[in-house]
Design a protein around this motif. Structure first.
Motif, PDB file in Angstrom:
ATOM      1  N   ASN A   2      15.802  -4.320 114.499  1.00 17.59           N
ATOM      2  CA  ASN A   2      16.451  -5.620 114.844  1.00 17.59           C
ATOM      3  C   ASN A   2      16.201  -6.838 114.350  1.00 17.59           C
ATOM      4  N   ILE A   3      17.348  -8.148 114.694  1.00 19.11           N
ATOM      5  CA  ILE A   3      17.309  -8.813 113.560  1.00 19.11           C
ATOM      6  C   ILE A   3      17.833 -10.254 115.019  1.00 19.11           C
ATOM      7  N   LYS A   4      16.597 -10.925 114.421  1.00 16.64           N
ATOM      8  CA  LYS A   4      16.522 -12.558 114.747  1.00 16.64           C
ATOM      9  C   LYS A   4      16.409 -13.403 113.952  1.00 16.64           C
ATOM     10  N   CYS A 195      13.411  -7.973 120.401  1.00 15.40           N
ATOM     11  CA  CYS A 195      14.413  -8.882 120.565  1.00 15.40           C
ATOM     12  C   CYS A 195      15.166  -9.309 119.018  1.00 15.40           C
ATOM     13  N   GLY A 196      16.279 -10.674 119.016  1.00 16.03           N
ATOM     14  CA  GLY A 196      17.403  -9.756 118.563  1.00 16.03           C
ATOM     15  C   GLY A 196      18.539 -10.059 118.947  1.00 16.03           C
ATOM     16  N   ILE A 197      19.619  -9.848 118.163  1.00 23.65           N
ATOM     17  CA  ILE A 197      21.104  -9.730 118.476  1.00 23.65           C
ATOM     18  C   ILE A 197      21.144  -8.127 118.921  1.00 23.65           C
ATOM     19  N   TYR A 350      21.614 -11.956 122.761  1.00 21.57           N
ATOM     20  CA  TYR A 350      20.646 -12.471 122.023  1.00 21.57           C
ATOM     21  C   TYR A 350      19.642 -11.818 123.072  1.00 21.57           C
ATOM     22  N   LYS A 351      18.465 -11.583 123.146  1.00 23.26           N
ATOM     23  CA  LYS A 351      16.808 -11.254 123.443  1.00 23.26           C
ATOM     24  C   LYS A 351      16.350 -12.148 122.779  1.00 23.26           C
ATOM     25  N   CYS A 352      15.813 -13.786 122.803  1.00 19.39           N
ATOM     26  CA  CYS A 352      14.177 -14.952 122.666  1.00 19.39           C
ATOM     27  C   CYS A 352      13.191 -13.247 122.225  1.00 19.39           C
TER      28      CYS A 352
END
Length: 352
Positions: A2-4, A195-197, A350-352
Motif C-alpha cells: 500500500n502507498i500512503k 490504507c493509502g491510494i 484514498y484511505k487515511c
C-alpha cells in the motif's frame, strides 16, 4: 503493498489581497471594450459565483521554487524522514519561477532541482523533475509517485504543488481576481497498513478543449500585445468540468470497490465555489444520492485559486485543524479530484 501520504506541509503567503483592491482596476472584455458595469457590481457578482473574498500573494522577494521549498521542508518534518532517503522529488507547477515585475517564466534548471538544492540533498539518486499538467498537477504527481513505488523504482517520494499566479495575470481582465499564490507538499511512502491510494483515474481532452486555458495579450489593447498573461474561457471550462469530472470521480470510486456511502471527504481543486458545488452535486446524482453536509472542505474564500497548490494546501490545513468544522481521521475514505489546462483531469480514492 500500500502507498500512503506520511507527511504534509504547505506555505500560505502572508500578503492578503481583498476584493476591494480591485475597485480601481479598469476592466475590459475580451474584445478590448471597457465594461459599462461599475466595478462594485463586477466584484459583487464575482464573489457570489467564485466564493473568493480575498486571496494570498507571495512577497516580492520570493519565487515559486522558494515557497515550494518551504512547503517541502514542512512536509518532510511532518513525516519524520531523512530527506537523503528520497528517491524522487516531483514539483507540479505551470509557469516556473517568475520574478516580481517580470512575466517571463524561468524553468532552467527545473524547479524540482532548485528545491532539491535548497533542501541540501546530496544523494544523486534522488531524481528531481517538474510536472506540467495544469491545475491537476499535484494529483498527477501523487499518481506518478505511487506508480514509481509500486514498480519498485522508489521507496519515498516528495510531491509538491506550487504556483505564483499573481505575476502572470492581466489586471484589466476580471478573471485576474481568481488567481493566487501558494504551495503544498506531501511525502509519499509504501506501507503495510490497510490504507493509502486505492484507485486513480486520469484523462486529457485535447481535441476541442485544448485552448480553454491559454496565454494571451492584455485585454487593454493600448498595452503591448506580445506580453502574455493567463487567460481562460470560463464558461467552457465550467461546462466541461461539470460533465467530465463527476464521471471520472465515479469511475475511480467504482474501481476502488468503495461504496459512495463510505466517502467522508472530497478534496476538489479550489477553482470556483459554484463550479465545485455543481461537480459534487452531479457526482452524487450519478449514485442517486443527496450531497452529505460538510463533504467538501473549502479554503477558496480566503485563499483564492492557487492552481496546483489548492488541494495539497487544503489537505494540510484540514489535517492540522485549520479549517473550521473540517477534519480527517484514520480510516476515512477521501477523494482528490481536479481539472485544468490541457484540458486535463484526474481523481484519486484514498484511505487515511
Amino acid at each position: 503493498m500500500n502507498i500512503k501520504i506520511t507527511g504534509t506541509g504547505c506555505y500560505i503567503p502572508s500578503e492578503k489581497e481583498s476584493n476591494s483592491a480591485f475597485l480601481q482596476h479598469e476592466f475590459f472584455d475580451s474584445d478590448g471594450v471597457p465594461f459599462d458595469t461599475p466595478n462594485e457590481t463586477i466584484i459583487e457578482k464575482f464573489e457570489a459565483i467564485t466564493g473568493i473574498a480575498e486571496r494570498r500573494y507571495a512577497k516580492t522577494e520570493l519565487n515559486t521554487s522558494d515557497i515550494a521549498f518551504v512547503a517541502a521542508e514542512n512536509a518532510i518534518k511532518d513525516s519524520g524522514i531523512d530527506p537523503e532517503t528520497l528517491d524522487y522529488i516531483i514539483v507540479a507547477h505551470n509557469l516556473g519561477d517568475v520574478n516580481h515585475d517580470s512575466i517571463q517564466g524561468d524553468i532552467i534548471p527545473c524547479l524540482a532541482a532548485r528545491v532539491k538544492h535548497k533542501l541540501n540533498i546530496s544523494n544523486p539518486k534522488c531524481v528531481a523533475y517538474d510536472l506540467i499538467f495544469g491545475c491537476p498537477g499535484w494529483v498527477e504527481g501523487l499518481i506518478q509517485a505511487q506508480a514509481f513505488i509500486r514498480a519498485g523504482m522508489a521507496r519515498k517520494c516528495l510531491v509538491i504543488g506550487a504556483e505564483i499566479l499573481s505575476r502572470v495575470t492581466d489586471r484589466h481582465d476580471r478573471d485576474s481576481m481568481i488567481f493566487s499564490d501558494g504551495a503544498g507538499a506531501t511525502v509519499v511512502e509504501s506501507c503495510e497498513e490497510d490504507c493509502g491510494i486505492l484507485a486513480f483515474e486520469s484523462a486529457s481532452y485535447t481535441r476541442d478543449e485544448v485552448g480553454y486555458l491559454f496565454n494571451g495579450g492584455s485585454y487593454n489593447r493600448a498595452l503591448p500585445q506580445n506580453i502574455r498573461y493567463i487567460k481562460m474561457h470560463g464558461r467552457k471550462i465550467y461546462e466541461f468540468a461539470c460533465i467530465h469530472v463527476p464521471q471520472a470521480m465515479k469511475e475511480c470510486l467504482d474501481k476502488s470497490g468503495i461504496s459512495i456511502d463510505n466517502v467522508r471527504k472530497i478534496f476538489i481543486h479550489q477553482a470556483n465555489e459554484k463550479m465545485d458545488a455543481a461537480i459534487i452535486k452531479r457526482f452524487y446524482r450519478l449514485y442517486n444520492k443527496p450531497v452529505p453536509p460538510g463533504i467538501m472542505p473549502m479554503n477558496i474564500h480566503k485563499m483564492g485559486n492557487s492552481s496546483v497548490a489548492t488541494i495539497p494546501t487544503l489537505l494540510d490545513m484540514v489535517k492540522k485543524g485549520e479549517i473550521e468544522q473540517q477534519s480527517v481521521h484514520k480510516g476515512d475514505v477521501i477523494i482528490f479530484a481536479s481539472v485544468g489546462a490541457g484540458m486535463n483531469l484526474n481523481a484519486v480514492v484514498y484511505k487515511c
